[in-house]
Design an enzyme around this catalytic site. Structure first.
Site, short mmCIF file in Angstrom:
data_model
loop_
_atom_site.label_atom_id
_atom_site.label_comp_id
_atom_site.label_asym_id
_atom_site.label_seq_id
_atom_site.Cartn_x
_atom_site.Cartn_y
_atom_site.Cartn_z
N HIS A 120 0.87 -1.18 0.00
CA HIS A 120 0.00 0.00 0.00
C HIS A 120 0.91 1.23 0.00
O HIS A 120 1.98 1.21 0.62
CB HIS A 120 -0.85 0.06 1.29
CG HIS A 120 -2.10 -0.76 1.28
ND1 HIS A 120 -2.55 -1.46 2.38
CD2 HIS A 120 -3.02 -0.98 0.31
CE1 HIS A 120 -3.68 -2.07 2.10
NE2 HIS A 120 -4.00 -1.81 0.85
N CYS A 177 -2.15 2.80 9.17
CA CYS A 177 -3.18 1.86 8.69
C CYS A 177 -4.42 1.90 9.59
O CYS A 177 -5.51 1.58 9.14
CB CYS A 177 -2.68 0.42 8.70
SG CYS A 177 -1.30 0.11 7.64
N1 ARG Z 1 -3.75 -7.29 6.52
C1 ARG Z 1 -4.14 -6.07 5.87
C2 ARG Z 1 -4.05 -6.27 4.37
O1 ARG Z 1 -3.15 -6.90 3.92
C3 ARG Z 1 -3.28 -4.93 6.30
C4 ARG Z 1 -3.73 -3.60 5.77
C5 ARG Z 1 -2.85 -2.48 6.17
N2 ARG Z 1 -3.42 -1.24 5.82
C6 ARG Z 1 -2.77 -0.20 5.26
N3 ARG Z 1 -3.40 0.91 5.11
N4 ARG Z 1 -1.53 -0.32 4.82
O2 ARG Z 1 -4.88 -5.79 3.61
#
Ligand code: ARG
Length: 302
Positions: free
Chosen positions: A197, A295
Site C-alpha cells: 500500500h 493503517c
Molecule cells: N492485513 C491487511 C491487508 O493486507 C493490512 C492492511 C494495512 N493497511 C494499510 N493501510 N496499509 O490488507
C-alpha cells in the site's frame, strides 16, 4: 460531486512545491505547526491472522489478541492526548483486518469514495464502512467499480492526490477516482510486495498547501514514480531500507508530531532533524497483519 476540490479539476495539475532555500527550510524546521485531525478508527476486537494476503502475515505466528487491543488503546489515547478527535467505527465479527480503518474509504471535501478490496477475505469491510459512513453523516459514499483500497493507497497532500497502484488499488481505479472527485490524481507504481500500500512506503508529514512535506522510501517505487516524487517534492525526506522494513513509513503526522513505530529509530532521528517530534507507539501485534499506526486511522477531511 460538489465541494472543495471541484475547482481543481480545471487546473492541469496541482502546484509544484519547487525547491526551497536552506534558510526557508531552517525557518520551517523551527516553526512546524500541528493541525488537529479528525480520525476514524476500528477496535481490533476480531483481529487475528487467519489468512495471508501480504508478506507480513504468517498464520503460524501467534497473535496476542489482548495485547493487540491494549496497544491499539494506547494508540487511540496517544492521538487524543495530542489533541485529535478520534471516533470509533464498530467492528464486524469475521472481518479481522477491519482494524486497518485507512482501507475503509477516502473522505475528502469533494466527496467520500468507498472501497473495493483486491482480496475476497476483506470484501465485507467495504459495505460495513460505507453503511456506517452514510449513517453518520459522511455520505453519500460512491461505491467504486474498480479495485480501490482507500487511504491505504490514496494520500492527499498539499493539493495533490497521490495514488499507489501495483498490488491493491488499480490504475483504472485512479481514473475512476479522478472522474468522481473531479480532480487530477498522481499515480505512483509500487514494486516491492512488502510495501503493498502507498502508506507503507510514504508518510505525509505536512499537508499544508503552502509547504507540503512527505517522506518516502525510494526503493518501494518504480523509476518513473521516483522521478515524479522528486519533481513534486524536491526537498522530501528519503528513508532507508531499514526504516521501511520495520514499516516505519506507516506513520500519522499532524504537521508537527509524528506517531510512528518505536522500531523506526533512524527515521525518528531524521524527523527530529527536520523539526518534527516523533511519538513512538508500539503496535507489534498489528504489525503481524502488515499494518502500523497509519493503517489504523482514516482521516476525515472536511
Ligand atoms: N492485513 C491487511 C491487508 O493486507 C493490512 C492492511 C494495512 N493497511 C494499510 N493501510 N496499509 O490488507
Amino acid at each position: 460531486m460538489a465541494g472543495g476540490w471541484a475547482g481543481l479539476s480545471r487546473a492541469p495539475a496541482g502546484p509544484s512545491v519547487g525547491a526551497v532555500t536552506t534558510t526557508e527550510l531552517g525557518d520551517r524546521r523551527a516553526r512546524r505547526t500541528a493541525r488537529p485531525l479528525h480520525l476514524l478508527v476500528c477496535r481490533p476486537e476480531h483481529f487475528t491472522v487467519s489468512y495471508e494476503i501480504n508478506p507480513w502475515m504468517d498464520r503460524a505466528q501467534p497473535v496476542d489478541a489482548a495485547l493487540a487491543l491494549a496497544q491499539w488503546e494506547t494508540l487511540v489515547a496517544t492521538l487524543r492526548r495530542l489533541g485529535h478527535t478520534v471516533d470509533v467505527v464498530p467492528a464486524t465479527p469475521g472481518l479481522p483486518d477491519m482494524v486497518y480503518a485507512a482501507n475503509g474509504a477516502l473522505i475528502t471535501p469533494g466527496g467520500t469514495v468507498g472501497v473495493r478490496f483486491a482480496h475476497p477475505e476483506r470484501a465485507g469491510e467495504a459495505e460495513a464502512f460505507a453503511t456506517w459512513l452514510e449513517a453518520n453523516g459522511y455520505g453519500p459514499v460512491h461505491r467504486p467499480v474498480e479495485t480501490n483500497e482507500g487511504e491505504g493507497d490514496l494520500l492527499p497532500v498539499g493539493g495533490h492526490l497521490l495514488a499507489g497502484h501495483g498490488f491493491r488499488t488499480t490504475r483504472a481505479a485512479h481514473d475512476e477516482l479522478s472522474r468522481v472527485l473531479g480532480r487530477p490524481v498522481t499515480s505512483l507504481r509500487l514494486v516491492d510486495p512488502r510495501f503493498y500500500h502507498l502508506d507503507t512506503a510514504l508518510t505525509v508529514l505536512d499537508d499544508d498547501p503552502a509547504h507540503p512535506d512527505v517522506a518516502y522510501f525510494p526503493g518501494a517505487f518504480d523509476a518513473a514514480s521516483r522521478a515524479v516524487l522528486a519533481e513534486l517534492f524536491p526537498d522530501a525526506l528519503t528513508t532507508d531500507e531499514g526504516t521501511a522494513a520495520v514499516l516505519g513509513m506507516n506513520a500519522v503526522s499532524d504537521g508537527h508530531r509524528v506517531v510512528l513505530s518505536p522500531r523506526a529509530v533512524r527515521y525518528a532521528e531524521q524527523l527530529r532533524g527536520r523539526g518534527y517530534e516523533p511519538v513512538p507507539v508500539d503496535l507489534s501485534e498489528l504489525l503481524k497483519g502488515g499494518g502500523g499506526p497509519k493503517c489504523c486511522v482514516l482521516v476525515v477531511r472536511a
